[in-house]
Design a protein around this motif. Sequence first.
Motif, mmCIF file in Angstrom:
data_model
loop_
_atom_site.group_PDB
_atom_site.id
_atom_site.type_symbol
_atom_site.label_atom_id
_atom_site.label_comp_id
_atom_site.label_asym_id
_atom_site.label_seq_id
_atom_site.Cartn_x
_atom_site.Cartn_y
_atom_site.Cartn_z
ATOM 1 N N LEU A 171 0.828 -1.207 0.000
ATOM 2 C CA LEU A 171 0.000 0.000 0.000
ATOM 3 C C LEU A 171 0.862 1.257 0.000
ATOM 4 N N ALA A 172 1.913 1.245 0.798
ATOM 5 C CA ALA A 172 2.802 2.405 0.835
ATOM 6 C C ALA A 172 3.450 2.639 -0.517
ATOM 7 N N GLN A 173 3.836 1.555 -1.172
ATOM 8 C CA GLN A 173 4.515 1.656 -2.469
ATOM 9 C C GLN A 173 3.603 2.281 -3.533
ATOM 10 N N VAL A 174 2.339 1.863 -3.574
ATOM 11 C CA VAL A 174 1.476 2.300 -4.677
ATOM 12 C C VAL A 174 0.720 3.587 -4.368
ATOM 13 N N THR A 175 0.593 3.949 -3.068
ATOM 14 C CA THR A 175 -0.169 5.158 -2.732
ATOM 15 C C THR A 175 0.719 6.347 -2.395
ATOM 16 N N GLY A 176 1.990 6.090 -2.110
ATOM 17 C CA GLY A 176 2.878 7.188 -1.767
ATOM 18 C C GLY A 176 2.717 7.706 -0.351
ATOM 19 N N THR A 177 1.977 6.985 0.475
ATOM 20 C CA THR A 177 1.829 7.352 1.889
ATOM 21 C C THR A 177 1.887 6.073 2.698
ATOM 22 N N ALA A 179 0.692 2.904 4.953
ATOM 23 C CA ALA A 179 -0.538 2.109 4.945
ATOM 24 C C ALA A 179 -1.517 2.638 5.982
ATOM 25 N N GLU A 180 -1.003 3.006 7.161
ATOM 26 C CA GLU A 180 -1.871 3.494 8.228
ATOM 27 C C GLU A 180 -2.613 4.760 7.803
ATOM 28 N N ARG A 181 -1.902 5.679 7.140
ATOM 29 C CA ARG A 181 -2.564 6.911 6.695
ATOM 30 C C ARG A 181 -3.585 6.623 5.608
ATOM 31 N N TYR A 182 -3.227 5.745 4.675
ATOM 32 C CA TYR A 182 -4.164 5.429 3.593
ATOM 33 C C TYR A 182 -5.430 4.769 4.154
ATOM 34 N N ILE A 183 -5.250 3.793 5.051
ATOM 35 C CA ILE A 183 -6.407 3.095 5.630
ATOM 36 C C ILE A 183 -7.271 4.070 6.421
ATOM 37 N N THR A 184 -6.633 4.982 7.140
ATOM 38 C CA THR A 184 -7.389 5.969 7.920
ATOM 39 C C THR A 184 -8.267 6.824 7.010
ATOM 40 N N ARG A 185 -7.699 7.334 5.922
ATOM 41 C CA ARG A 185 -8.438 8.248 5.046
ATOM 42 C C ARG A 185 -9.483 7.540 4.200
ATOM 43 N N ASN A 186 -9.173 6.344 3.736
ATOM 44 C CA ASN A 186 -10.001 5.714 2.716
ATOM 45 C C ASN A 186 -10.861 4.553 3.194
ATOM 46 N N VAL A 187 -10.613 4.092 4.408
ATOM 47 C CA VAL A 187 -11.439 3.021 4.960
ATOM 48 C C VAL A 187 -12.129 3.508 6.234
ATOM 49 N N ILE A 188 -11.342 3.942 7.210
ATOM 50 C CA ILE A 188 -11.907 4.350 8.501
ATOM 51 C C ILE A 188 -12.802 5.575 8.338
ATOM 52 N N GLU A 189 -12.300 6.618 7.659
ATOM 53 C CA GLU A 189 -13.106 7.833 7.496
ATOM 54 C C GLU A 189 -14.262 7.610 6.536
#
Length: 359
Positions: A171-177, A179-189
């Motif tokens: 996730l970090a490789q493909v999103t540039g952030t 994994a924790e930040r990506y999951i927070t913004r796109n799943v949790i929120e």
Amino acid sequence: MEDVHRAGVPGLFAEVRDGDQVWRGAAGVADVDTGRPVDAGMRHRVGSITKTFTAAAVLQQVESGRIGLDTPIGRYLPKLVPGERGDAITVRMLIDHTSGLAEYLPYAYPSLKAFPDLARTGPQSLDDHRLTRFDPVELIGMGVTAPAFGPPGGVPGLYSNTNYLLLGELLAQVTGTTAERYITRNVIERAGLRDTGFPAGPHVDGPHSKLYEAWFGMIDPPRDYSVFDMSWVGPSASLISTVSDLNRFFGKLLAGEIVGPSSLAQMRRTVPVISQEGRTIDYGLGLYPMEEPGRSTFWGHGGTVWGGGALAVIRADGKRQLAVAVNTQRWNRLDSSGRPQPHPIDDALATLHRVAMYG
């Protein structure tokens, strides 16, 4: 729930949803020394329920075309899974635990070296590593270089946290952030969860219970491990949540509001996997089914941390849900062969699950 408490769990709390009806309850204490009671709104370490969030995040990237579900992980992370294995292990195999990769846990915690040979393990590493900050790349290296459980794609697979740390790096490789930040913004929120997040440090923010680890009777009385650096599991099992948030998340997930219908169908395609307890379970992409003969199927995930556990499940039609949290773990003592012996907590919890799921 009172029966589970009387059977030996210091404290537990739950939320059951049936259509528009919501029931919340708690039994027992959050602190055995002060007698402070548990409350159904408490935040709790939910362990491997985190895997469902991480799997959903990866599938969002599959839907966007940035990740191929059946693409070899070596295309994305050649340094972490090099050579033939990197070419043979696909993203799907990481999510459903059929990669054949070993569990890194025994190598990160020296006194758990014999895990899952429980009779030859000891709890000292838990105290030694309360505040250790682990590097996920180093943990992945331990799992990748350890003797493989089996060939990539082989069944039964082996439930291994190595797989989900790799998904975090993917996730970090493909999103540039992260994994924790990506999951927070796109799943949790996206799910509208207000009390769910990854810990910034070793503490649980907000009202919470202490977590009492027994390690199969080797820690007697059980010791509090609620203060613990969760970098040893990261996007595999470090989330903090509430029973209400867990029910909300799984409700949104099965309603197709986190990933699309095709991804949800992929999540419910199961393969046999050997759990950390040595049982063979059916496991999908971050989801697994629970059912009794002749009764409706529930989908969800369970999780454990040092001293705590949680379970969140939802009926296939989305109309009935259970999320429950307990503040102790590994209460079973071991027999002479190292196998956990039955304990009254097991039956009491099974009864609670059955009544909450089926009425």
